[in-house]
Design an enzyme around this catalytic site. Sequence first.
Site, mmCIF file in Angstrom:
data_model
loop_
_atom_site.group_PDB
_atom_site.id
_atom_site.type_symbol
_atom_site.label_atom_id
_atom_site.label_comp_id
_atom_site.label_asym_id
_atom_site.label_seq_id
_atom_site.Cartn_x
_atom_site.Cartn_y
_atom_site.Cartn_z
ATOM 1 C CE LYS A 1 0.916 1.234 4.446
ATOM 2 N NZ LYS A 1 1.645 2.408 4.877
ATOM 3 C CG ASP B 1 -0.615 -0.039 8.140
ATOM 4 O OD1 ASP B 1 -1.451 0.838 8.416
ATOM 5 O OD2 ASP B 1 0.594 0.193 7.955
HETATM 6 P P1 ATP Z 1 4.105 -0.274 7.836
HETATM 7 O O1 ATP Z 1 4.025 0.376 6.501
HETATM 8 O O2 ATP Z 1 2.880 -1.096 8.174
HETATM 9 O O3 ATP Z 1 4.531 0.635 8.937
HETATM 10 P P2 ATP Z 1 6.625 -1.350 7.028
HETATM 11 O O4 ATP Z 1 6.384 -1.646 5.590
HETATM 12 O O5 ATP Z 1 7.350 -0.092 7.363
HETATM 13 O O6 ATP Z 1 5.240 -1.394 7.776
HETATM 14 P P3 ATP Z 1 7.373 -4.054 7.468
HETATM 15 O O7 ATP Z 1 7.921 -4.462 6.144
HETATM 16 O O8 ATP Z 1 6.025 -4.538 7.825
HETATM 17 O O9 ATP Z 1 7.428 -2.495 7.676
HETATM 18 O O10 ATP Z 1 8.457 -4.517 8.545
HETATM 19 C C1 ATP Z 1 8.587 -3.949 9.817
HETATM 20 C C2 ATP Z 1 9.246 -4.959 10.731
HETATM 21 O O11 ATP Z 1 8.303 -5.997 10.993
HETATM 22 C C3 ATP Z 1 10.443 -5.662 10.105
HETATM 23 O O12 ATP Z 1 11.631 -5.001 10.397
HETATM 24 C C4 ATP Z 1 10.377 -7.058 10.714
HETATM 25 O O13 ATP Z 1 11.220 -7.162 11.837
HETATM 26 C C5 ATP Z 1 8.952 -7.238 11.197
HETATM 27 N N1 ATP Z 1 8.165 -8.266 10.474
HETATM 28 C C6 ATP Z 1 7.331 -9.152 11.041
HETATM 29 N N2 ATP Z 1 6.735 -9.937 10.134
HETATM 30 C C7 ATP Z 1 7.198 -9.552 8.937
HETATM 31 C C8 ATP Z 1 6.948 -9.996 7.612
HETATM 32 N N3 ATP Z 1 6.121 -11.000 7.342
HETATM 33 N N4 ATP Z 1 7.565 -9.342 6.627
HETATM 34 C C9 ATP Z 1 8.393 -8.300 6.896
HETATM 35 N N5 ATP Z 1 8.690 -7.883 8.124
HETATM 36 C C10 ATP Z 1 8.094 -8.481 9.151
#
Ligand code: ATP
Length: 298
Positions: free
Chosen positions: A10, A137
């Site tokens: 997203k 999210d």
């Molecule tokens: P958001 O946009 O919801 O804030 P994000 O895209 O910034 O999320 P994610 O890729 O969801 O961040 O990753 C954040 C942290 O979540 C990672 O550093 C990791 O330690 C943890 N994590 C837990 N499950 C997962 C997964 N399935 N894929 C990626 N990271 C994960």
Amino acid sequence: MSVTVRVPAKVNVQLGVGAARPDGFHPLATVFLAVSLFDEVTATPAAELTVTCEGPDADQVPLDRTNLAARAAEVLAARAGVEPAVHLHIAKNIPVAGGMAGGSADGAAALLACDTLWGLDTPRTELLDLCAELGSDVPFSLLGGAALGTGRGELLTPVDAGSFHWVFAVADGGLSTPAVFREFDRLTAGTTVPEPEASPALLAALASGDPDRLAPALSNGLQAASLSLRPALADTFAAGIGAGALAALVSGSGPTTAFLVRDEEGAAKVAAALEASGTCRTTRTASGPVPGATVLPA
Ligand code: ATP
């Protein structure tokens, strides 16, 4: 037998952030757009709950019970009174810790994959409630399309959206979402932060499908905080805008940056310029809205 679910990333085309509540959470008014950058989660029966991951950022993904896909399987199994005896394989294409809800996407995908594998047929509204338990999210990752999110972002109302083209510049290293919110608190300390509200101009521009209208309406209340933690993102912005992007904004809490472009041709040009600029690690092009988590045909 196994079940594979495809789930989109997203971008928040509006991210209105209010002052922290006493419990530390920030009220949000955000407009989510699901874009054509996908993870796939495959659920296969197994002796116990295990997780594997493949993809360019796989080494940054936890494979223990903190993985949101594993947590989704546990939450659903507990609700249904079954054992979470499943192997979850994540084919990861969404940048990790990039502000594109990659972990949330895998949580929603695992929930739907396990629900299908276990033949539970959990009603959609209950699946959305379970998603909200997993993270703010996660419900949108199940829903997809375009939606206004209020509360912590988990209370969703679908909105109309034409199709738009994007380039995403993936930065080196991630940014922790809680750290970005802490920086937001620091930057806004002593000021009055207004209650976040959906922007009527943004919603109208989104519905129109006109990228020239959408460009000036994009906004991200966390952008100043992300830029404060990662000043080099300003160089990424300049490279994309210099190559003809209509607008640039930090995606969610960053550090991925999103560039709105007019069409596929514009996307290819901006992506090439960003890669050549050395101001990002890699780029992805995508369009949206696209559907949320979807079971793929066997
Ligand atoms: P958001 O946009 O919801 O804030 P994000 O895209 O910034 O999320 P994610 O890729 O969801 O961040 O990753 C954040 C942290 O979540 C990672 O550093 C990791 O330690 C943890 N994590 C837990 N499950 C997962 C997964 N399935 N894929 C990626 N990271 C994960």
